[in-house]
Design a protein around this motif. Sequence first.
Motif, PDB file in Angstrom:
ATOM      1  N   SER A   1       0.877  -1.175   0.000  1.00 58.19           N
ATOM      2  CA  SER A   1       0.000   0.000   0.000  1.00 58.19           C
ATOM      3  C   SER A   1       0.913   1.223   0.000  1.00 58.19           C
ATOM      4  O   SER A   1       2.050   1.158   0.463  1.00 58.19           O
ATOM      5  CB  SER A   1      -0.940   0.019   1.211  1.00 58.19           C
ATOM      6  OG  SER A   1      -0.196   0.177   2.413  1.00 58.19           O
TER       7      SER A   1
ATOM      8  N   ASP B   1      -4.397  -0.125  -0.781  1.00 56.88           N
ATOM      9  CA  ASP B   1      -4.890   1.234  -1.006  1.00 56.88           C
ATOM     10  C   ASP B   1      -3.740   2.162  -1.403  1.00 56.88           C
ATOM     11  O   ASP B   1      -2.593   2.002  -0.958  1.00 56.88           O
ATOM     12  CB  ASP B   1      -5.556   1.774   0.257  1.00 56.88           C
ATOM     13  CG  ASP B   1      -6.839   1.021   0.599  1.00 56.88           C
ATOM     14  OD1 ASP B   1      -7.428   0.426  -0.331  1.00 56.88           O
ATOM     15  OD2 ASP B   1      -7.221   1.022   1.786  1.00 56.88           O
TER      16      ASP B   1
ATOM     17  N   GLY C   1      -7.642  -2.559  -4.125  1.00 54.34           N
ATOM     18  CA  GLY C   1      -7.737  -1.498  -3.138  1.00 54.34           C
ATOM     19  C   GLY C   1      -8.442  -0.274  -3.707  1.00 54.34           C
ATOM     20  O   GLY C   1      -8.993  -0.295  -4.818  1.00 54.34           O
ATOM     21  N   ASP C   2      -8.407   0.814  -2.943  1.00 52.37           N
ATOM     22  CA  ASP C   2      -9.009   2.077  -3.361  1.00 52.37           C
ATOM     23  C   ASP C   2      -7.905   3.089  -3.687  1.00 52.37           C
ATOM     24  O   ASP C   2      -6.795   3.024  -3.149  1.00 52.37           O
ATOM     25  CB  ASP C   2      -9.895   2.648  -2.254  1.00 52.37           C
ATOM     26  CG  ASP C   2     -11.077   1.741  -1.940  1.00 52.37           C
ATOM     27  OD1 ASP C   2     -11.543   1.035  -2.864  1.00 52.37           O
ATOM     28  OD2 ASP C   2     -11.512   1.740  -0.769  1.00 52.37           O
TER      29      ASP C   2
END
Length: 517
Positions: free
Chosen positions: A404, A434, A459-460
Amino acid sequence: MSRPTTDRAQSETVGIILLLAVFVVSASAIGVAYVGGVGSNVDEVVVSADLSADGSDLRVDHLGGDALPNDELTVVVRTDGNATRYPFAPPPGEFGPGDRRTFSDALVANASNEVRLYHDGSGGEIERATLTPAPEPSVETGAIEGTVLGPGARSMRVASGASLGLRQVATPLSGATVVVDGAGRVAETRTGSGGGYRIDGLAPGEYDLSVTAPGFLAVTRSVTVEANRTKTVNVTLDPIEPAEFEVRIDDTEARVVGTEPVTVNATVENVGDEEGTQRIEFSVAGAVVESEPLTLPGGERRELSITWRPDPTDVGTVELAVASENDTATTTVEVLAPESDGVAYVDRDGDGTADETFSAAELADRGEFDGHLVIFDDAEIRGEFSAEADRITVRDGVLLSAESVDLDADGDVSIAGARIDASFTGWLGLSGGDIDIDSGGRIAARGATVTTTALVAPGDVDLSAADDIDLTNGVFSAQATALGSDGAIAIASDGGTVTTDGAWFAPDPTVEAGDED
């Protein structure tokens, strides 16, 4: 062939001959002989001449006999009761056998011209003729006229909507030289006070019209002249521009290690019209390290290759510049410390140089950075990556990958042209991490690739800034490539503009901003 004569009667001539014989005998006695007419102090001359017409020109040919000084010869032409004298001199010299003298326009066409050739020294007539030249056939001709203009001062005008503006107004150029060349003729004139010119009497055909004036570039036009017509050719002359050297840097190394040489390839072009010589300077971090004069004719260019070898202390981002007297081009090179596995550095004082360099592992462990964090080389980090700094830059072409990614800056964040990747993490790549980028200023992500793709659970992507966000031509993906649902892409600008021209999103983002392009 004729001899100079007088107007005396024959009886008088006999008497003169007798007297002359006595005179000659008397003169011989003192060693001087005079042979000529009575009252003459010149020798008797024998000349054969021919008088002829060439159109309205009178030709006098010396067929044989004595050579006579030019200043002793005169032609008299009498037409319609008017007599005109044409002396042979000037020029000085003699008129001898085989010579020809032409008197232009001495004869009247279609009229009787009584012509006499006189020897002024003896007062005698050498030759006479009556010449009636035929009129010259009329020739149908054309003309070229026009106006020559030069640049003028800017003048004020009122545009639509009553707004004011400036426009360039051309002004007439007086004293310019206009030359036409063609159809067997060259004619020249100069423009008047109003810039106008006219050249008449041109035979039909093709002509080159050339216009020149001091301080201006010459102009040449092709013109077709037709009989009994006037061709209008207006010409605007551009001023000769002084030498002006423009500089551009074509390429150089993006980064070097230690004292590896840096080669800067640059081009210098003289965009002016005149030849010039200027000193070209190469600077490193604002200090001139090389300077050479360069001479370039107008419109020509020169490619330069400049080599610079860094010192061991030149670590960080170094600005290189190539400058003429008119222009400066700059670029930067990243100088890495020798034998270093560094991928990032911190610039604490804002001078563009590294104050501390980090490897990928050190970058992952640090977390907080005091100053401007610059990631200049690929950084593949195991686990999650989080960085807080005053400013954050991930250089163009650099890959930053982790499970991430969290970038948090008080000021601007730039990832333009970089790749930020948190894809296919977790067991068998089923999930993605993310990617959060939070800026207290602007986010520059033009041409960036930001991906958190995964097979099942991506993820975002969250981009948040206090000012403008530029995502032009970028790629942003939070897709599930197999089963599962896509992640979310959220973009928020508190007080700026979000620009998404040419950008690609999967899935579609949510955008919150005062303005969106």
